[in-house]
Design a protein around this motif. Structure first.
Motif, PDB file in Angstrom:
ATOM      1  N   ALA A 152      20.209 -13.116 -24.941  1.00 40.49           N
ATOM      2  CA  ALA A 152      20.375 -13.086 -26.404  1.00 40.49           C
ATOM      3  C   ALA A 152      21.271 -11.926 -26.821  1.00 40.49           C
ATOM      4  CB  ALA A 152      19.017 -12.986 -27.081  1.00 40.49           C
ATOM      5  N   ASP A 153      21.117 -10.769 -26.151  1.00 40.53           N
ATOM      6  CA  ASP A 153      22.001  -9.628 -26.439  1.00 40.53           C
ATOM      7  C   ASP A 153      23.454  -9.982 -26.128  1.00 40.53           C
ATOM      8  OD1 ASP A 153      19.864  -8.080 -27.238  1.00 40.53           O
ATOM      9  OD2 ASP A 153      19.646  -7.067 -25.308  1.00 40.53           O
ATOM     10  N   ILE A 154      23.668 -10.653 -24.998  1.00 37.82           N
ATOM     11  CA  ILE A 154      25.023 -11.068 -24.619  1.00 37.82           C
ATOM     12  C   ILE A 154      25.590 -12.019 -25.668  1.00 37.82           C
ATOM     13  CG2 ILE A 154      26.349 -12.421 -22.928  1.00 37.82           C
ATOM     14  CD1 ILE A 154      24.451 -11.280 -20.759  1.00 37.82           C
ATOM     15  N   ARG A 155      24.766 -12.952 -26.139  1.00 37.64           N
ATOM     16  CA  ARG A 155      25.220 -13.920 -27.154  1.00 37.64           C
ATOM     17  C   ARG A 155      25.665 -13.226 -28.427  1.00 37.64           C
ATOM     18  NH1 ARG A 155      21.995 -16.563 -31.030  1.00 37.64           N
ATOM     19  NH2 ARG A 155      20.082 -16.012 -29.906  1.00 37.64           N
ATOM     20  N   ARG A 156      25.024 -12.117 -28.768  1.00 45.63           N
ATOM     21  CA  ARG A 156      25.318 -11.441 -30.029  1.00 45.63           C
ATOM     22  C   ARG A 156      26.416 -10.378 -29.901  1.00 45.63           C
ATOM     23  NH1 ARG A 156      19.419 -12.141 -30.788  1.00 45.63           N
ATOM     24  NH2 ARG A 156      19.166 -13.449 -32.636  1.00 45.63           N
ATOM     25  N   GLU A 157      26.843 -10.080 -28.699  1.00 50.83           N
ATOM     26  CA  GLU A 157      27.900  -9.084 -28.521  1.00 50.83           C
ATOM     27  C   GLU A 157      29.199  -9.552 -29.163  1.00 50.83           C
ATOM     28  OE1 GLU A 157      28.504  -7.905 -24.466  1.00 50.83           O
ATOM     29  OE2 GLU A 157      26.406  -7.344 -24.177  1.00 50.83           O
ATOM     30  N   GLU A 158      29.964  -8.592 -29.671  1.00 47.84           N
ATOM     31  CA  GLU A 158      31.265  -8.896 -30.259  1.00 47.84           C
ATOM     32  C   GLU A 158      32.345  -8.068 -29.573  1.00 47.84           C
ATOM     33  OE1 GLU A 158      32.075 -11.120 -32.358  1.00 47.84           O
ATOM     34  OE2 GLU A 158      30.156 -11.772 -33.180  1.00 47.84           O
ATOM     35  N   SER A 160      31.697 -11.513 -27.163  1.00 49.82           N
ATOM     36  CA  SER A 160      30.715 -11.824 -26.137  1.00 49.82           C
ATOM     37  C   SER A 160      31.411 -12.229 -24.839  1.00 49.82           C
ATOM     38  CB  SER A 160      29.806 -12.968 -26.593  1.00 49.82           C
ATOM     39  OG  SER A 160      28.966 -13.389 -25.526  1.00 49.82           O
ATOM     40  N   PRO A 161      30.940 -11.698 -23.692  1.00 49.90           N
ATOM     41  CA  PRO A 161      31.498 -12.152 -22.413  1.00 49.90           C
ATOM     42  C   PRO A 161      31.094 -13.584 -22.054  1.00 49.90           C
ATOM     43  CG  PRO A 161      29.663 -10.647 -22.047  1.00 49.90           C
ATOM     44  CD  PRO A 161      29.921 -10.655 -23.519  1.00 49.90           C
ATOM     45  N   MET A 162      30.131 -14.133 -22.806  1.00 49.09           N
ATOM     46  CA  MET A 162      29.731 -15.535 -22.619  1.00 49.09           C
ATOM     47  C   MET A 162      29.768 -16.193 -24.007  1.00 49.09           C
ATOM     48  SD  MET A 162      26.562 -14.826 -19.924  1.00 49.09           S
ATOM     49  CE  MET A 162      26.181 -16.540 -19.550  1.00 49.09           C
ATOM     50  N   PRO A 163      30.972 -16.393 -24.553  1.00 48.78           N
ATOM     51  CA  PRO A 163      31.119 -16.781 -25.969  1.00 48.78           C
ATOM     52  C   PRO A 163      30.653 -18.191 -26.300  1.00 48.78           C
ATOM     53  CG  PRO A 163      33.233 -16.860 -24.844  1.00 48.78           C
ATOM     54  CD  PRO A 163      32.268 -16.257 -23.873  1.00 48.78           C
ATOM     55  N   TYR A 164      30.333 -18.975 -25.309  1.00 49.83           N
ATOM     56  CA  TYR A 164      29.909 -20.361 -25.495  1.00 49.83           C
ATOM     57  C   TYR A 164      28.405 -20.495 -25.716  1.00 49.83           C
ATOM     58  CZ  TYR A 164      29.137 -19.169 -20.638  1.00 49.83           C
ATOM     59  OH  TYR A 164      28.758 -18.495 -19.504  1.00 49.83           O
ATOM     60  N   LEU A 165      27.657 -19.416 -25.625  1.00 48.94           N
ATOM     61  CA  LEU A 165      26.197 -19.488 -25.688  1.00 48.94           C
ATOM     62  C   LEU A 165      25.711 -19.925 -27.065  1.00 48.94           C
ATOM     63  CD1 LEU A 165      25.162 -16.226 -23.769  1.00 48.94           C
ATOM     64  CD2 LEU A 165      24.951 -18.582 -22.947  1.00 48.94           C
ATOM     65  N   ARG A 166      24.667 -20.776 -27.048  1.00 56.66           N
ATOM     66  CA  ARG A 166      23.941 -21.162 -28.247  1.00 56.66           C
ATOM     67  C   ARG A 166      22.502 -20.630 -28.133  1.00 56.66           C
ATOM     68  NH1 ARG A 166      26.058 -27.348 -29.774  1.00 56.66           N
ATOM     69  NH2 ARG A 166      28.244 -26.746 -30.147  1.00 56.66           N
ATOM     70  N   PRO A 167      21.704 -20.697 -29.206  1.00 52.85           N
ATOM     71  CA  PRO A 167      20.424 -19.959 -29.223  1.00 52.85           C
ATOM     72  C   PRO A 167      19.336 -20.441 -28.271  1.00 52.85           C
ATOM     73  CG  PRO A 167      21.200 -20.367 -31.459  1.00 52.85           C
ATOM     74  CD  PRO A 167      22.064 -21.185 -30.551  1.00 52.85           C
ATOM     75  N   ASP A 168      19.307 -21.724 -27.898  1.00 52.34           N
ATOM     76  CA  ASP A 168      18.190 -22.257 -27.118  1.00 52.34           C
ATOM     77  C   ASP A 168      18.365 -21.949 -25.632  1.00 52.34           C
ATOM     78  OD1 ASP A 168      15.928 -23.617 -26.372  1.00 52.34           O
ATOM     79  OD2 ASP A 168      16.605 -25.598 -27.037  1.00 52.34           O
ATOM     80  N   ASN A 214      27.375 -13.173 -12.264  1.00 57.18           N
ATOM     81  CA  ASN A 214      28.174 -11.944 -12.301  1.00 57.18           C
ATOM     82  C   ASN A 214      27.952 -11.083 -13.534  1.00 57.18           C
ATOM     83  OD1 ASN A 214      29.498 -12.616  -9.837  1.00 57.18           O
ATOM     84  ND2 ASN A 214      30.833 -14.020 -10.967  1.00 57.18           N
ATOM     85  N   ILE A 215      27.359 -11.658 -14.590  1.00 57.73           N
ATOM     86  CA  ILE A 215      27.126 -10.893 -15.819  1.00 57.73           C
ATOM     87  C   ILE A 215      25.632 -10.707 -16.071  1.00 57.73           C
ATOM     88  CG2 ILE A 215      27.461 -10.828 -18.322  1.00 57.73           C
ATOM     89  CD1 ILE A 215      29.993 -12.557 -17.898  1.00 57.73           C
ATOM     90  N   LEU A 216      24.885 -11.823 -16.113  1.00 59.71           N
ATOM     91  CA  LEU A 216      23.473 -11.744 -16.476  1.00 59.71           C
ATOM     92  C   LEU A 216      22.626 -11.079 -15.392  1.00 59.71           C
ATOM     93  CD1 LEU A 216      21.144 -12.401 -18.385  1.00 59.71           C
ATOM     94  CD2 LEU A 216      21.009 -14.676 -17.340  1.00 59.71           C
ATOM     95  N   ILE A 217      22.719 -11.549 -14.158  1.00 67.91           N
ATOM     96  CA  ILE A 217      21.850 -11.010 -13.103  1.00 67.91           C
ATOM     97  C   ILE A 217      22.063  -9.519 -12.891  1.00 67.91           C
ATOM     98  CG2 ILE A 217      21.345 -11.109 -10.627  1.00 67.91           C
ATOM     99  CD1 ILE A 217      21.575 -14.130 -10.770  1.00 67.91           C
TER     100      ILE A 217
END
Length: 418
Positions: A152-158, A160-168, A214-217
């Protein structure tokens, strides 16, 4: 010869439909408590495509809650802000069928002597703690929560390194243990995360999997510290979006209801559960307050060295203040000279488990519940924050304790049980 075994726990993100429902219910509870600390609330939420329906019972002398606005604010904060999600904060319908609390329940709960306030219902509640992690929680559920919090933190970054993320999203961790119950390695990590449409499905799957790897783990490992990071090895089995695609999600993809994630909310299946949900209920409902108290006792006892692992059960009768029974299980890992039945007896002497006493100890008449409604009610870091409330018709700001049941302020008391 005993073999290693596997144990698995799952979590869901704040954008999962059931968690959307939980957060709306707790936000409404908080808004009642913000205006009237004596409010009694049992709020249930249903979410589906473009729709929020609220029901339940409320008793309050003078609080007025804008149900629609509270629900929309929660949905907006979670991130459902685009019409393409088929559920967004501005256009979804919000219908309320909340009514007044039963007078039959009220006469058992409300007493002239506040400390003799009766339990809001009968039932059994469990608290659990172990020394497997720094927060005295089982490792599988801790990792499952952390993964989604970081996502969720990654999703909200500006940006975002994972810009395709949605909330679920949903996560699941399987841990391999040795016969003595020590974590040996992270065996399997399953992550399903909602995402935007891609032009090419195979490329999408590869991109998301590599970003998780490479990003989340690495962020999970960094968050958990060296000892737990070392449990991630090259043999880790990783499943990312195993169905191949997860564009349709949230309340449009699945109906959400308050109280459907009770194992996610607690210990990931490691401990017993009494069956009662938490969100949307004020603390007169011992489903919630007594479960928090049981966790507090269990955590302080493990921190004190009484046992490496402990489960505490407390039971109540509706309208009666004192618990009907207390049960303790140390799973053969006790360091106390007392047996489990003696520990249960001492707990009843050491801790005031009347509902009003629990409410007072943890400040549960304050609006503190929305933060509990995603990523687990236990194992969280306690903190204090300034909160705006209405008292005696005036707006005031007070410092309020959040997650007080996670404080380790009874460790010395528990050491008397050694």
């Amino acid at each position: 010869m005993k073999k290693n075994y596997l144990f698995t726990s799952e979590s869901v993100s704040e954008g999962h439909p059931d968690k959307v429902a939980d957060q709306i219910s707790d936000a409404i509870l908080d808004d009642f408590l913000r205006q009237d600390p004596a409010s009694h609330v049992a709020c249930e939420t249903f979410v589906s495509t473009g729709l929020v329906v609220l029901g339940g019972e409320v008793s309050s002398a003078d609080a007025y809650v804008d149900i629609q606005q509270v629900a929309r604010d929660v949905i907006r904060r979670i991130g459902y802000t685009k019409s393409e999600y088929k559920f967004d904060s501005e256009s979804c319908a919000v219908i309320s069928a909340i009514h007044e609390q039963s007078s039959d329940i009220a006469q058992g709960v409300n007493k002239a002597d506040a400390l003799e306030q009766g339990a809001g219902d009968q039932g059994i509640m469990f608290g659990y703690a172990c020394n497997e992690t720094d927060d005295y929680m089982p490792l599988p559920i801790t990792l499952a929560h952390k993964a989604l919090m970081i996502l969720a933190d990654i999703r909200r970054e500006e940006p975002s390194p994972m810009p395709y993320l949605r909330p679920d999203a949903k996560s699941q961790f399987t841990i391999e243990y040795d016969p003595d119950g020590n974590a040996v390695r992270v065996h399997t990590f399953v992550l399903s995360t909602q995402h935007d449409e891609f032009d090419e499905e195979k490329a999408m799957q590869h991109r998301i999997t590599e970003d998780v790897r490479n990003i989340l783990i690495p962020r999970i490992k960094n968050c958990m510290g060296e000892k737990i990071a070392a449990l991630f090895d090259d043999d880790l089995i990783l499943h990312v979006n195993p169905t191949g695609k997860f564009v349709i999600g949230g309340p449009h993809g699945d109906t959400g209801l308050t109280g459907r994630k009770i194992v996610v909310d607690t210990y990931g299946g490691r401990s017993a559960h009494g069956g009662g949900a938490f969100s949307g209920k004020d603390a007169s409902k011992v489903d919630r307050s007594a479960a928090y108290a049981a966790r507090y006792i269990a955590k302080n006892m493990v921190a004190a060295g009484v046992s490496d692992e402990i489960m505490v059960q407390i039971s109540y009768a509706i309208g009666i203040a004192e618990p009907v029974s207390i049960f303790v299980n140390t799973f053969g890992k006790s360091h106390s000279s007392l047996d489990d039945s003696e520990l249960a007896e001492r707990i009843g002497e050491m801790f005031d488990l009347r509902p009003a006493a629990i409410i007072e100890k943890f400040g549960m008449r304050n609006p503190i519940f929305l933060p509990t409604a995603a990523y687990g009610h236990f194992g969280r870091t306690p903190f204090k924050a300034q909160v705006e409330m209405v008292r005696d018709g005036k707006k005031i700001t007070e410092e309020v304790q959040f997650f007080g049941w996670e404080l380790l302020d009874s460790v010395d008391l528990c050491k008397t049980l050694l």
